[in-house]
Design a protein around this motif. Structure first.
Motif, short mmCIF file in Angstrom:
data_model
loop_
_atom_site.label_atom_id
_atom_site.label_comp_id
_atom_site.label_asym_id
_atom_site.label_seq_id
_atom_site.Cartn_x
_atom_site.Cartn_y
_atom_site.Cartn_z
N LEU A 166 35.21 55.49 64.17
CA LEU A 166 35.03 56.26 62.94
C LEU A 166 33.79 57.14 63.02
O LEU A 166 33.80 58.30 62.57
CB LEU A 166 34.93 55.31 61.74
N GLN A 167 32.73 56.60 63.60
CA GLN A 167 31.49 57.37 63.72
C GLN A 167 31.69 58.60 64.60
O GLN A 167 31.25 59.69 64.27
CB GLN A 167 30.39 56.47 64.28
N GLN A 168 32.36 58.42 65.74
CA GLN A 168 32.63 59.55 66.62
C GLN A 168 33.57 60.55 65.96
O GLN A 168 33.45 61.76 66.18
CB GLN A 168 33.24 59.06 67.94
N SER A 169 34.50 60.07 65.15
CA SER A 169 35.41 60.96 64.44
C SER A 169 34.69 61.82 63.41
O SER A 169 35.20 62.88 63.02
CB SER A 169 36.52 60.14 63.75
N VAL A 170 33.55 61.37 62.95
CA VAL A 170 32.74 62.16 62.04
C VAL A 170 31.83 63.12 62.81
O VAL A 170 31.70 64.29 62.47
CB VAL A 170 31.89 61.25 61.13
N GLN A 171 31.23 62.64 63.87
CA GLN A 171 30.23 63.42 64.60
C GLN A 171 30.84 64.59 65.37
O GLN A 171 30.29 65.69 65.38
CB GLN A 171 29.46 62.52 65.56
N LEU A 172 31.98 64.37 66.03
CA LEU A 172 32.56 65.41 66.87
C LEU A 172 33.03 66.63 66.08
O LEU A 172 32.77 67.77 66.49
CB LEU A 172 33.71 64.83 67.71
N PRO A 173 33.73 66.49 64.94
CA PRO A 173 34.08 67.69 64.16
C PRO A 173 32.85 68.46 63.68
O PRO A 173 32.86 69.70 63.66
CB PRO A 173 34.88 67.13 62.98
#
Length: 299
Positions: A166-173
């Motif tokens: 979830l954290q990576q899904s927020v950071q990458l966009p």
């Protein structure tokens, strides 16, 4: 733009109910800001492009508010004691520096759009503002990219895999959106250097289209952030483990008078011995010769 999920045990800046409400409000406010940002870029193709500038100003201001909340939440986690940062590298370089960089980037973007708006309202008598405005439209997204890259450097200790996804899904966009906006501003500046245009004509179609793409990515990241906040608030299993030895742990130990972990465990296991009756002698216990299991059973 960045949204931090603190690697601390919890974000301590108020009672749990009000803290959760503030987290939901903050996440929802950012989603609203991305919608306003997208609408502002799209309005540049309308008959009233000046209204688009107003929407972009509102969106930039909302993003500053969101990042300011994150900054205050992280600072409250260690009671605003800045000297503790020397014991916690991540606190200084990620949880403190990233929101500050994002706020500065939002401020520069806000000022760049504001300068163009002022020139549109006052006429073409402020030509010096044009160059500053174009440079600020580049500098703002550059700081966003820097903060987004730095935000990827968070360190976890055995954090749940679902939380990390979830954290990576927020950071990458957020990273990709900031990168698109930066590229669009650079291309627009190079295009306008070969033309003699003023006012809103300085905002080329390339910058607007890439801005629309960036806003969509920001919106996707904002929606994912809402899901992440919900999961972390509702399920205690899905949480990020605190970094041991950091500023927050030192503060907790100072407040509660905690002693090191090994000594505290020994004190918890060891109980006061029963009083010795008159005429009886206390049995001698030699720690080095008594098995550890027998000591626990005896105590």
């Amino acid at each position: 733009m960045v949204k931090l999920a603190s690697a601390r045990e919890s974000r301590i800046y108020g009672p749990r109910l009000s803290r959760n409400r503030a987290e939901y409000t903050n996440a929802g406010l950012y989603v609203f800001a991305t919608i306003v940002l997208l609408t502002g870029f799209a309005a540049e193709f309308s008959w009233e492009p000046k209204s688009g500038l107003v929407l972009l100003l509102i969106a930039s201001a909302l993003i500053m508010v969101v990042n300011a909340h994150d900054l205050l939440a992280h600072l409250a986690g260690f009671d605003y004691r800045f000297p503790l940062m020397e014991f916690d590298v991540q606190l200084a370089l990620v949880e403190f520096a990233v929101p500050v960089v994002q706020i500065l980037g939002s401020l520069l973007l806000f000022l760049g759009i504001l300068f163009l708006f002022i020139q549109k309202e006052k006429g073409f008598g402020f030509f010096k503002l044009e160059k500053h405005a174009l440079n600020m439209l580049i500098a703002g997204p550059v700081l966003w990219v820097l903060g987004s890259i730095h935000n990827l450097c968070q360190i976890y200790e055995r954090a749940d895999g679902h939380v990390q996804i979830l954290q990576q899904s927020v950071q990458l966009p957020f990273l990709m959106g900031s990168l698109l906006l930066m590229v669009g501003a650079i291309i627009n500046c190079r295009e306008q250097a070969r033309k003699m245009q003023h006012g809103l004509d300085l905002l080329g179609s390339t910058w607007v289209w890439l801005g629309i793409g960036a806003s969509i990515l920001f919106f996707v990241g904002g929606i994912t952030n809402v899901v992440k906040v919900f999961k972390m608030q509702q399920l205690n299993v899905l949480r990020l483990e605190k970094l041991r030895g950091g500023a927050q742990e030192r503060l907790v130990q100072e407040r509660e008078g905690h002693v090191p972990l090994i000594i505290e465990e020994q004190q918890r296991i060891k109980k006061p011995a029963a009083p010795v009756a008159a005429g009886e002698t206390e049995p001698a216990i030699v720690g080095s010769q008594t098995p550890y299991k027998d000591v626990l059973v005896r105590n």
